[in-house]
Design an enzyme around this catalytic site. Sequence first.
Site, PDB file in Angstrom:
ATOM      1  N   SER A 132       0.837  -1.200   0.000  1.00  0.00           N
ATOM      2  CA  SER A 132       0.000   0.000   0.000  1.00  0.00           C
ATOM      3  C   SER A 132       0.877   1.258   0.000  1.00  0.00           C
ATOM      4  O   SER A 132       1.694   1.428  -0.902  1.00  0.00           O
ATOM      5  CB  SER A 132      -0.962  -0.043   1.195  1.00  0.00           C
ATOM      6  OG  SER A 132      -1.988   0.913   1.063  1.00  0.00           O
ATOM      7  N   ASP A 286      -8.295  -5.623  -5.860  1.00  0.00           N
ATOM      8  CA  ASP A 286      -8.076  -4.354  -5.159  1.00  0.00           C
ATOM      9  C   ASP A 286      -8.865  -3.271  -5.878  1.00  0.00           C
ATOM     10  O   ASP A 286      -8.758  -3.106  -7.092  1.00  0.00           O
ATOM     11  CB  ASP A 286      -6.577  -4.030  -5.167  1.00  0.00           C
ATOM     12  CG  ASP A 286      -6.202  -2.912  -4.200  1.00  0.00           C
ATOM     13  OD1 ASP A 286      -7.065  -2.080  -3.875  1.00  0.00           O
ATOM     14  OD2 ASP A 286      -5.027  -2.871  -3.781  1.00  0.00           O
ATOM     15  N   HIS A 318      -7.957  -5.072  -1.272  1.00  0.00           N
ATOM     16  CA  HIS A 318      -6.674  -4.482  -0.892  1.00  0.00           C
ATOM     17  C   HIS A 318      -6.014  -5.267   0.235  1.00  0.00           C
ATOM     18  O   HIS A 318      -4.792  -5.312   0.340  1.00  0.00           O
ATOM     19  CB  HIS A 318      -6.904  -3.031  -0.466  1.00  0.00           C
ATOM     20  CG  HIS A 318      -5.642  -2.246  -0.277  1.00  0.00           C
ATOM     21  ND1 HIS A 318      -4.731  -2.044  -1.283  1.00  0.00           N
ATOM     22  CD2 HIS A 318      -5.133  -1.616   0.820  1.00  0.00           C
ATOM     23  CE1 HIS A 318      -3.719  -1.318  -0.828  1.00  0.00           C
ATOM     24  NE2 HIS A 318      -3.923  -1.052   0.443  1.00  0.00           N
TER      25      HIS A 318
END
Length: 343
Positions: A132, A286, A318
């Site tokens: 991320s 995601d 995600h």
Amino acid sequence: MANSGDYQIFEAGDVTLQSGRVFPSLRLAYKTYGALNAAKDNVIVYPTSFGAQHSDIEWLIERGGALDPERYFIVIPNLFGNGLSSSPSNSRGQLGEAPFPLISYHDAVAVQRRLLVEQFGIAKIALVYGWSMGGMQAYHWATCHPDMVERAAVVCGSARCSPYNAVFLEAVKAALTADPAFEDGRFTRKPEAGLRAMGRVYAGWAMSYEFYRDETWRESGFGSLEDYLAVSWDMAFAHRDADNLLAQIATWQNGDVSRCAAFAGDLDRALAAVRARIVLMPGQTDRYFDWRDNEAELGRLVNARSAELRPIPSIHGHRAGNPIRIPADRAFINAAVSSLLQS
């Protein structure tokens, strides 16, 4: 260098940020695992993600795993704005009433590099691994310091924040700052309603369509969707400082490897600077770091020693890139990173 409990502080001094603003006495919190070998070539840099501190991502560091502290010297630098490194919550003494400045990924990686060089004499990094916001930092490392980074694993991240991703973050900000506690650009008290609303917004984006369609939350013992949302998301950010979250959102939204003097906004030129072996591991489902961004980047990594796109085949959105309790996704990431380190 100072010691603060289970982590240490690198005192970076007065740092001129990309914005031109000087941040007085900037502090980088970090923790190390394992031992630096004599050749200083067993280094793994593992930056933190949104809202996370080093203790939140230690699960991936384990004996026999990809990030094995018996083989590697692993450094977790805490991203600015996470409450340990310089953040709105701990910088009033340095900044007074001045607003907390935008600290870009370029700023963060520059200080992280200083830590490695000045504190440990490190010239080569075997791997930069990140998920991320950590993945975006890994990309910045590989782009800005190509002679230093030998391998990079970008997990559910991208070279720049896409417009779609930025819109998601606008929704998060709107939910948080709608709380009455937000006044004149900062919070006067803990915005409990805003933090709950933020969690509900995150719940829809962080997980996938398939996750909710198939009621996958039942596998974790929840009896209803409302129970899952209330337990997993209403309090997901309650333990974090709201001003800190806004500071990291600003970093995230402004993320772009090419947004610096060296590349002048030319993304093709920035990605062509990468020399490392690089693996892009988007989550197949995601919803905000879309795999198509990585697919487009792959063809621009023309000078990388190798570049591979390995989407994580998961319905966990995600969260597939941070699979603390998802064995299949965890095994996929460990295998991919182990293969990269052996290359």
